[in-house]
Design an enzyme around this catalytic site. Sequence first.
Site, PDB file in Angstrom:
ATOM      1  N   ASP A  30      28.342  37.045  36.718  1.00 10.63           N
ATOM      2  CA  ASP A  30      29.440  37.031  37.677  1.00 10.63           C
ATOM      3  C   ASP A  30      29.142  36.115  38.850  1.00 10.63           C
ATOM      4  OD1 ASP A  30      31.987  38.507  38.778  1.00 10.63           O
ATOM      5  OD2 ASP A  30      30.541  38.506  40.417  1.00 10.63           O
TER       6      ASP A  30
ATOM      7  N   TYR B   8      30.989  31.374  46.735  1.00  9.32           N
ATOM      8  CA  TYR B   8      29.562  31.620  46.945  1.00  9.32           C
ATOM      9  C   TYR B   8      28.848  30.288  47.201  1.00  9.32           C
ATOM     10  CZ  TYR B   8      30.437  36.246  44.855  1.00  9.32           C
ATOM     11  OH  TYR B   8      30.923  37.500  44.562  1.00  9.32           O
TER      12      TYR B   8
ATOM     13  N   SER C 219      39.438  41.926  42.722  1.00 10.98           N
ATOM     14  CA  SER C 219      38.297  42.453  43.455  1.00 10.98           C
ATOM     15  C   SER C 219      38.764  43.050  44.769  1.00 10.98           C
ATOM     16  CB  SER C 219      37.278  41.330  43.729  1.00 10.98           C
ATOM     17  OG  SER C 219      36.181  41.807  44.496  1.00 10.98           O
TER      18      SER C 219
ATOM     19  N   TRP D 236      29.877  45.989  42.663  1.00 17.29           N
ATOM     20  CA  TRP D 236      28.865  45.197  43.346  1.00 17.29           C
ATOM     21  C   TRP D 236      28.164  46.038  44.404  1.00 17.29           C
ATOM     22  CZ3 TRP D 236      29.581  43.992  48.631  1.00 17.29           C
ATOM     23  CH2 TRP D 236      30.882  44.109  49.134  1.00 17.29           C
TER      24      TRP D 236
ATOM     25  N   PRO E 164      25.405  47.991  44.092  1.00 14.13           N
ATOM     26  CA  PRO E 164      25.061  49.362  43.699  1.00 14.13           C
ATOM     27  C   PRO E 164      23.816  49.893  44.400  1.00 14.13           C
ATOM     28  CG  PRO E 164      24.427  47.829  41.965  1.00 14.13           C
ATOM     29  CD  PRO E 164      25.241  47.045  42.960  1.00 14.13           C
TER      30      PRO E 164
ATOM     31  N   GLY F 172      21.776  41.500  41.762  1.00 15.27           N
ATOM     32  CA  GLY F 172      21.333  40.176  42.159  1.00 15.27           C
ATOM     33  C   GLY F 172      19.827  40.181  42.237  1.00 15.27           C
TER      34      GLY F 172
ATOM     35  N   THR G  78      16.195  37.735  43.723  1.00 16.04           N
ATOM     36  CA  THR G  78      15.522  36.530  44.208  1.00 16.04           C
ATOM     37  C   THR G  78      14.251  36.270  43.420  1.00 16.04           C
ATOM     38  OG1 THR G  78      14.350  37.829  45.900  1.00 16.04           O
ATOM     39  CG2 THR G  78      16.436  36.785  46.550  1.00 16.04           C
TER      40      THR G  78
ATOM     41  N   GLN H  98      12.531  41.536  39.890  1.00 18.72           N
ATOM     42  CA  GLN H  98      13.611  42.433  40.291  1.00 18.72           C
ATOM     43  C   GLN H  98      14.589  42.655  39.143  1.00 18.72           C
ATOM     44  OE1 GLN H  98      14.826  40.010  43.637  1.00 18.72           O
ATOM     45  NE2 GLN H  98      14.002  41.495  45.102  1.00 18.72           N
TER      46      GLN H  98
END
Length: 328
Positions: free
Chosen positions: A49, A54, A152, A205, A207, A286, A288, A292
Amino acid sequence: MEFRRLGRSGLSVSEISYGNWITHGSQVEEEQAVACVKAALDAGVSTFDTADVYANTRAEAVLGRALAGQRRESLEIFTKVYWPTGPGGPNDKGLGRKHILESANASLRRLQTDYVDLYQAHRFDKSVPLEETMLAFADLVRQGKVLYVGVSEWNAEQIAAGAELARELKVPFISNQPQYSMLWRVIEAEVVPASEEAGLSQIVWSPIAQGVLTGKYKPGQPPPAGSRATDEKSGANFISRFLQNDELLRKVQDLQPIADEVGLSMAQLAVAWVLQNQNVASAIIGATRPEQVHENVKAAGVKLDADVLKKIDEALDGVVVRDASLTG
């Protein structure tokens, strides 16, 4: 990885989807972004997504390059339209026909694909007739550039109105993408029932509440160095509403023994919790760092029994936001 159908459609999506809001094209270098996408693919994530806004279109371009060479039919690629992009001209925003059609074509170029599986109205546009918006989406579907349509952060009334027009136009209108977590439950009272009635699922989104539900933010202590709360490019302003509430941060710490009891990390517990809602088809994570991704995808397929859900509610009593008027 487990999969769920999106709304009353034939489209299956991975329970965990990968999103690149505030990371790709801004917070992390492209090499690291590509590594995170590869980690998601390796973990069985098939749903990705993004949105044109963005990093002012850069996130779409990074995702397109990261997915290049993958079998297109094995992926579900989602993007969105509404917020300003480009130099900020009068037609560089909103849900008017010109902006929707031009934005869709630009997104396809950046994503290096002929079509997107789901094209989402990133917010509701009160300044444009809904009929114009839905007709533009219908035309994209007829052209084969969009397979399904979603929204959304629309409220229950807006979802119902969109669904009625979608039926008239024979458009596959199948999803809503709201913020949803243990701490932010504003969709439960009205949006979820309206979505179920209209045949939409939620793709949620945040969560983990921007990392708050990992427990790393301690009451009365400064945010850890390098965390999202210390980086203006990674949503520091957004997360501040949680961090200003020491009672909330104390109660989040009470989730640790519950996570230990079920053998999950705090982040995994948070992601698994949103997936207990049967109207939620997928939870967007998401990252970085690839690590993760590897951690959070383990929430897929987890079943939390009623006793665990009750303990979570008791631990967070008094700090959960449920006001339906805060949708959007």
